[in-house]
Design an enzyme around this catalytic site. Structure first.
Site, PDB file in Angstrom:
ATOM      1  N   CYS A 238      -5.760   5.603   7.804  1.00  0.00           N
ATOM      2  CA  CYS A 238      -6.067   4.194   8.061  1.00  0.00           C
ATOM      3  C   CYS A 238      -7.000   4.033   9.255  1.00  0.00           C
ATOM      4  O   CYS A 238      -7.479   2.935   9.517  1.00  0.00           O
ATOM      5  CB  CYS A 238      -4.786   3.414   8.310  1.00  0.00           C
ATOM      6  SG  CYS A 238      -3.818   4.055   9.687  1.00  0.00           S
TER       7      CYS A 238
ATOM      8  N   CYS B 227       0.820  -1.221   0.000  1.00  0.00           N
ATOM      9  CA  CYS B 227       0.000   0.000   0.000  1.00  0.00           C
ATOM     10  C   CYS B 227       0.848   1.263   0.000  1.00  0.00           C
ATOM     11  O   CYS B 227       0.354   2.357   0.299  1.00  0.00           O
ATOM     12  CB  CYS B 227      -0.927   0.012   1.208  1.00  0.00           C
ATOM     13  SG  CYS B 227      -2.053  -1.388   1.253  1.00  0.00           S
TER      14      CYS B 227
HETATM   15 FE1  SF4 Z   1      -2.745  -1.887   3.309  1.00  0.00          FE
HETATM   16 FE2  SF4 Z   1      -3.954  -1.009   5.561  1.00  0.00          FE
HETATM   17 FE3  SF4 Z   1      -4.009  -3.583   4.943  1.00  0.00          FE
HETATM   18 FE4  SF4 Z   1      -1.701  -2.446   5.646  1.00  0.00          FE
HETATM   19  S1  SF4 Z   1      -3.463  -2.692   6.936  1.00  0.00           S
HETATM   20  S2  SF4 Z   1      -2.037  -3.919   3.981  1.00  0.00           S
HETATM   21  S3  SF4 Z   1      -1.972  -0.358   4.798  1.00  0.00           S
HETATM   22  S4  SF4 Z   1      -4.924  -1.917   3.739  1.00  0.00           S
END
Ligand code: SF4
Length: 249
Positions: free
Chosen positions: A237, A212
């Site tokens: 997030c 990401c």
């Molecule tokens: Fe991507 Fe958030 Fe999953 Fe990490 S926790 S892999 S940043 S979607």
């Protein structure tokens, strides 16, 4: 729901001290935090801001309780810098992982790369891998320290230096670098010889999970490499929700 008064009987005293902290320097804020609270977690992503906080805090306390979230999708370089800083500073590291049952249920239903499918699923992945583990990890602490800065994103523009964190049972959230710029952070690291995350040298300007995060190009926003396929979305997030506000005094 737990009230702030349940957690901190002298909350009014602490709240009375908050306006002055808005004008204080980062070291002063960190010092105040460790003096005021018994159980303090320095929550580190091991980006540049974590290096500043760990370096500053290590001058104040003998042993730092550092909490980090191992989402299971971190780049190898994040583990490299974690180890380098762990060797250099007196850190007691708590590596917090997602709940295996929650993770298994999520990936069984949507696959391991669900974050590419929709914003909703990306947020669910962040919820299971980051937000819920942090909530569990902060149980029992009085305060947590984070490297969030106001100028990282418009969503962080109102970040106070210290505030009651309603998302985490009313403990205190401390952002000593809230008023710092990105340049301030890297200047501090250079001046103090603090090791840096290896991915900065490869053009990354904000570093999260490997799938990401990408490097940015000159002129792009600092967080443009995070969830880059969501160009029109708010790049958060859920760890630093807008609901964390300064208490009225
Ligand atoms: Fe991507 Fe958030 Fe999953 Fe990490 S926790 S892999 S940043 S979607």
């Amino acid at each position: 729901m737990t009230s702030v008064a349940d957690v901190w009987p002298d909350t009014d005293d602490v709240i009375g001290e908050l306006p002055a902290l808005e004008l204080a320097g980062a070291e002063e804020i960190i010092e105040w935090t460790y003096e005021r609270f018994e159980r303090v977690a320095l929550v580190a992503s091991f980006q540049a801001e974590s290096g500043v906080l760990i370096d500053m805090a290590s001058r104040i306390v003998d042993e730092l309780e550092v909490v980090t979230l191992d989402t299971g999708r971190l780049p190898e370089e994040t583990h490299t810098i974690m180890e380098r800083l762990g060797r250099r500073y007196p850190i007691r590291l708590r590596v917090v992982s997602p709940d295996p049952d929650e993770l298994e249920a999520l990936t069984a239903e949507h696959g391991t790369n669900l974050f590419r499918q929709s914003v909703d699923l990306r947020l669910r992945c962040c919820d299971v891998r980051k937000v819920r583990p942090l909530r569990r990890a902060l149980e029992g602490y009085d305060a947590w320290i984070t490297g969030v800065r106001r100028d990282q994103a418009h969503t962080r523009g109102g970040t106070p230096a210290v505030a009651i964190d309603r998302e985490h049972d009313g403990i205190f959230k401390v952002a000593p670098l809230a008023g710092w710029s990105r340049a301030d952070v890297f200047q501090y690291l250079e001046q103090h010889g603090v090791p840096q995350h290896p991915l900065y040298a490869r053009g990354y300007t904000s570093i999260g999970c490997a799938p990401c995060t990408r490097a940015t190009t000159p002129g792009e926003d600092e967080r443009a490499g995070r969830w880059w396929w969501e160009q029109d979305q708010t790049k958060e997030c859920g760890l630093h929700p807008l609901t964390v506000v300064r208490e009225p005094v």
